[in-house]
Design a protein around this motif. Sequence first.
Motif, short mmCIF file in Angstrom:
data_model
loop_
_atom_site.label_atom_id
_atom_site.label_comp_id
_atom_site.label_asym_id
_atom_site.label_seq_id
_atom_site.Cartn_x
_atom_site.Cartn_y
_atom_site.Cartn_z
N MET A 1 39.01 37.88 44.82
CA MET A 1 38.00 38.85 44.37
C MET A 1 38.56 40.27 44.44
O MET A 1 38.29 41.09 43.56
CB MET A 1 36.73 38.72 45.21
CG MET A 1 35.99 37.42 44.95
SD MET A 1 34.40 37.30 45.82
CE MET A 1 34.92 37.18 47.54
N LYS A 2 39.33 40.56 45.47
CA LYS A 2 39.95 41.88 45.60
C LYS A 2 40.84 42.17 44.40
O LYS A 2 40.75 43.24 43.79
CB LYS A 2 40.76 41.93 46.90
CG LYS A 2 41.44 43.25 47.16
CD LYS A 2 42.19 43.19 48.50
CE LYS A 2 42.94 44.46 48.75
NZ LYS A 2 43.66 44.41 50.04
N GLU A 3 41.66 41.21 44.02
CA GLU A 3 42.53 41.37 42.86
C GLU A 3 41.73 41.47 41.57
O GLU A 3 41.97 42.32 40.73
CB GLU A 3 43.52 40.21 42.77
CG GLU A 3 44.46 40.33 41.59
CD GLU A 3 45.43 39.17 41.49
OE1 GLU A 3 45.99 38.98 40.40
OE2 GLU A 3 45.64 38.44 42.48
N GLY A 4 40.73 40.60 41.42
CA GLY A 4 39.92 40.59 40.22
C GLY A 4 39.16 41.89 40.01
O GLY A 4 39.17 42.46 38.91
N PHE A 5 38.49 42.38 41.05
CA PHE A 5 37.77 43.65 40.92
C PHE A 5 38.74 44.81 40.76
O PHE A 5 38.44 45.77 40.05
CB PHE A 5 36.83 43.88 42.10
CG PHE A 5 35.50 43.22 41.94
CD1 PHE A 5 34.57 43.71 41.05
CD2 PHE A 5 35.19 42.08 42.67
CE1 PHE A 5 33.33 43.10 40.89
CE2 PHE A 5 33.96 41.46 42.51
CZ PHE A 5 33.03 41.97 41.63
N GLY A 6 39.90 44.74 41.39
CA GLY A 6 40.91 45.79 41.18
C GLY A 6 41.30 45.89 39.72
O GLY A 6 41.34 46.99 39.15
N ASN A 7 41.56 44.74 39.08
CA ASN A 7 41.90 44.73 37.66
C ASN A 7 40.73 45.20 36.80
O ASN A 7 40.92 45.96 35.84
CB ASN A 7 42.34 43.33 37.22
CG ASN A 7 43.69 42.95 37.76
OD1 ASN A 7 44.52 43.79 38.06
ND2 ASN A 7 43.91 41.66 37.92
N THR A 8 39.53 44.74 37.12
CA THR A 8 38.35 45.15 36.36
C THR A 8 38.15 46.65 36.45
O THR A 8 37.90 47.33 35.44
CB THR A 8 37.09 44.40 36.86
OG1 THR A 8 37.27 43.01 36.58
CG2 THR A 8 35.83 44.90 36.19
N MET B 1 41.11 52.58 46.08
CA MET B 1 40.02 51.62 46.21
C MET B 1 40.13 50.99 47.60
O MET B 1 41.20 50.57 48.00
CB MET B 1 40.14 50.56 45.11
CG MET B 1 39.06 49.50 45.17
SD MET B 1 38.99 48.41 43.75
CE MET B 1 40.12 47.12 44.25
N THR B 2 39.02 50.92 48.27
CA THR B 2 38.99 50.17 49.52
C THR B 2 38.14 48.91 49.31
O THR B 2 37.09 48.96 48.68
CB THR B 2 38.41 51.00 50.69
OG1 THR B 2 37.07 51.35 50.38
CG2 THR B 2 39.22 52.25 50.94
N VAL B 3 38.64 47.82 49.83
CA VAL B 3 37.96 46.53 49.71
C VAL B 3 37.98 45.88 51.08
O VAL B 3 39.02 45.81 51.72
CB VAL B 3 38.66 45.61 48.69
CG1 VAL B 3 37.89 44.31 48.52
CG2 VAL B 3 38.85 46.30 47.35
N LYS B 4 36.80 45.42 51.51
CA LYS B 4 36.73 44.73 52.80
C LYS B 4 35.62 43.69 52.75
O LYS B 4 34.76 43.71 51.88
CB LYS B 4 36.51 45.73 53.93
CG LYS B 4 35.23 46.53 53.81
CD LYS B 4 35.13 47.59 54.88
CE LYS B 4 33.92 48.48 54.61
NZ LYS B 4 33.76 49.51 55.59
N MET B 5 35.67 42.79 53.70
CA MET B 5 34.61 41.80 53.87
C MET B 5 33.82 42.25 55.09
O MET B 5 34.39 42.49 56.15
CB MET B 5 35.20 40.41 54.07
CG MET B 5 34.20 39.29 53.95
SD MET B 5 33.40 39.09 52.35
CE MET B 5 34.63 38.21 51.43
#
Length: 167
Positions: free
Chosen positions: A149-156, A1-5
Amino acid sequence: MTVKMEDNELVITRVFNAPRELMFKVWSEVEHLKHWWGPKGFNWGFAELDFRPGGFFHYSMQSPDGYLMWAKFIYHEIEALEKIVWDNCFSDEEGNIVRPDFSDQFPLKIRNVLTLAENDGKTTITLRGGPIHATEEERSFFAGMFESMKEGFGNTFDQLDEYLAKV
């Protein structure tokens, strides 16, 4: 998963081992959403879905320590198997948009654009979300929540992976 702002939007890209048709269903049917959407450990309560442009998804969840959370999606655009656009909001029991208990600076509406692309039976989703009609303070608060949010969406999305393995 990649997450960025990027341009005050949270941008998440992740590949799931599922065909696009199934991925669209898990985002568009309440019977699926109840199994994976939301914070890890929360239990579902009320859920009503009217999946169409102009429709909504109104739901409640409860944390392990008893905190009850209400939220709402307001759908704007739906292209079957391709794209879903909605506003994500905290709400009250009646579905009125409210600020969350944790901050009076959190934006009232987050516009989300989900796109789905299939390759060899796997689906890549890209989720872009950012505040709309927000003040500078609200946009700044949103950006400051990046790690959370990165952690939350990762868990979701981990929960979604686990659910997809079962369906």
